[in-house]
Enzyme design. Structure first.
Site, PDB file in Angstrom:
ATOM      1  N   CYS A   1       0.850  -1.080  -0.030  1.00  0.00           N
ATOM      2  CA  CYS A   1       0.116   0.152   0.021  1.00  0.00           C
ATOM      3  C   CYS A   1       0.913   1.202   0.081  1.00  0.00           C
ATOM      4  CB  CYS A   1      -0.877   0.080   1.123  1.00  0.00           C
ATOM      5  SG  CYS A   1      -1.687  -1.491   1.546  1.00  0.00           S
ATOM      6  N   ALA A   2       1.702   1.342  -0.958  1.00  0.00           N
ATOM      7  CA  ALA A   2       2.783   2.197  -1.161  1.00  0.00           C
ATOM      8  C   ALA A   2       2.356   3.820  -1.074  1.00  0.00           C
ATOM      9  CB  ALA A   2       3.562   2.069  -2.309  1.00  0.00           C
TER      10      ALA A   2
ATOM     11  N   GLY B   1       6.564   7.085   1.035  1.00  0.00           N
ATOM     12  CA  GLY B   1       7.529   7.518   2.094  1.00  0.00           C
ATOM     13  C   GLY B   1       8.430   6.217   2.696  1.00  0.00           C
ATOM     14  N   LYS B   2       7.644   5.193   2.738  1.00  0.00           N
ATOM     15  CA  LYS B   2       8.441   4.064   3.331  1.00  0.00           C
ATOM     16  C   LYS B   2       9.091   3.295   2.427  1.00  0.00           C
ATOM     17  CE  LYS B   2       4.910   3.815   7.024  1.00  0.00           C
ATOM     18  NZ  LYS B   2       4.149   5.056   6.616  1.00  0.00           N
TER      19      LYS B   2
ATOM     20  N   ASP C   1       0.107   0.132  -5.465  1.00  0.00           N
ATOM     21  CA  ASP C   1      -1.126   1.066  -5.105  1.00  0.00           C
ATOM     22  C   ASP C   1      -2.436   0.817  -5.904  1.00  0.00           C
ATOM     23  OD1 ASP C   1      -0.995   2.814  -2.423  1.00  0.00           O
ATOM     24  OD2 ASP C   1      -2.370   3.574  -3.729  1.00  0.00           O
TER      25      ASP C   1
ATOM     26  N   CYS D   1      -1.277   3.748  11.160  1.00  0.00           N
ATOM     27  CA  CYS D   1      -1.168   5.108  11.929  1.00  0.00           C
ATOM     28  C   CYS D   1      -2.313   5.413  12.806  1.00  0.00           C
ATOM     29  CB  CYS D   1      -0.798   6.245  11.121  1.00  0.00           C
ATOM     30  SG  CYS D   1      -2.085   6.698   9.957  1.00  0.00           S
TER      31      CYS D   1
END
Length: 404
Positions: A231-232, A236-237, A255, A353
């Site tokens: 789930c890019a 950022g990751k 994604d 998050c």
């Protein structure tokens, strides 16, 4: 502090779009701040910070001002008057602020501050949900989530060292400090626009909260690995993992939104990250082709985002109770489907998050009970609470697939 008419009006215009037209706060401000080229950094900071403040405390301020949504223009000026009064800023003698009851504002504030849903400025349903999921901890966490978030950078080790970035920013009058336990993080001592700096243009760093930096570190991809970021988003990751892998091996960034992957490509180019390949999930074949092929898989799952309310205060007004039920189903589906990409002996991280156990520990437990999760074992989980870390609220679980 003297209030300037054009800055106050720009703030009120922004609030009108956010509250009455349901526009995203960050996008509204991006456009508002382009409105007048004569505005300096202090002017722009005033508009952005004041707008975010009033968005964050909308329920409390509306209750004090005795106004209800949809807000008329005069109502928005009343919200602004509450904001200014509570900060000890003198209300100017403008028609928009006629008859502002300064003493009554302070009295109402003291009165309402005794009731949590007003004091922390949250919808009733969210207060009930937080209490039911976190018990007494909710009081502490929602308080922490209303504090202003620090600006944290992640040094891109493909291009620069922490000290190089620190020195380069210092040369442009931006002072940063390192953070214990976060080897590639720098915290800004004061808010500043880092995107115009030479170091940013060179791809030396990205803006990424310290908690978010723990996710790639937990998955710990090694040079030469084949990694799927399932789930890019804007990546950022993925960018962090490219640096951890020293540009060696392969990161397949997936994604369902092609426009986010385009943004990732742009960022990867600036970062000098050459081992990232983007693939849009437009059919089920995309995932099927990757079954049992990845050394490591990251599922940075869509969630309520309650852990990042400090950064996105308007999210608490846009969130609806039914969204939580929908997103929990999506999270389970993603765990079942994307875990198939992990090869025997490989590892997977599930991260959100959010600070709600129903999106986190309970999802992992349900997955391990499910047929699709029987081959996995929980190796480690990390619950990052804003009140303890001072950073965003996050959850991450490292799962190992059996070798056979």
């Amino acid at each position: 502090m003297r209030l300037h008419r054009n800055l106050v009006f720009a703030t009120v215009d922004s609030l009108d779009l956010i509250f009455n037209e349901n526009k995203q706060a960050d996008k509204v401000l991006k456009n508002t701040l382009k409105r007048d080229k004569r505005w300096g950094s202090r002017d722009r900071s005033f508009i952005a910070e004041t707008t975010y403040d009033i968005v964050r405390w909308k329920r409390l301020y509306a209750e004090i001002a005795e106004v209800k949504q949809p807000f008329q223009r005069k109502d928005l000026f009343r919200l602004f008057a509450v904001w200014a009064t509570l900060r000890g800023i003198q209300i100017p003698d403008w028609p928009q602020f006629e008859h502002t009851p300064v003493r009554r504002i302070k009295g109402r504030f003291d009165e309402l501050s005794k009731i949590r849903k007003y004091r922390e400025s949250i919808p009733d349903w969210l207060d009930v949900l937080g209490q039911s999921e976190l018990g007494n901890q909710w009081e502490t966490e929602i308080g922490a989530l209303n504090e202003l978030a620090d600006v944290i950078l992640r040094v891109n080790t493909l291009q620069a060292t922490v000290s190089q970035v620190k020195n380069s920013l210092f040369d442009e009058d931006i002072v940063t400090e390192t953070i214990d336990g976060y080897p590639h993080a720098l915290r800004l001592k004061e808010r500043a626009n880092v995107f115009t700096t030479e170091a940013f243009q060179k791809g030396w760093f990205e803006v990424q909260d310290a908690s978010s930096q723990l996710v790639g570190a937990l998955l710990a991809p090694e040079p030469g690995d084949r990694v799927v970021d399932a789930c890019a988003g804007a990546g950022g990751k993925s960018l962090h993992m490219a640096a951890l892998m020293e540009n060696k091996g392969q990161i397949i960034a997936l994604d369902i939104y092609g426009n986010k992957l385009k943004e990732l490509k742009r960022r990867a180019k600036r970062n000098g990250a050459h081992n990232i390949e983007t693939r849009e999930i437009d059919t089920t074949k995309v995932v099927k082709k990757l079954i049992n092929s990845a050394d490591r898989v990251l599922i940075d799952a869509p969630c309520t985002g309650l852990g990042v309310l400090r950064r996105n205060p308007d999210a608490k007004w846009k969130l609806q109770p039914e969204f939580l039920e929908e997103i929990k189903k999506t999270q389970q589906e993603l765990l079942r489907s994307y875990s198939r990409m992990v090869k025997p002996g490989g590892q997977m991280v599930y991260a959100t998050c959010s600070i709600l156990p129903s999106e986190n520990q309970q999802q992992v437990a349900a997955f391990l009970e499910d047929e699709s999760g029987k081959k996995f074992q929980l190796k480690k989980q990390k619950i990052v609470l804003p009140s303890e870390s001072g950073f965003d609220g996050f959850y991450m679980a490292l799962l190992q697939k059996e070798s056979k």
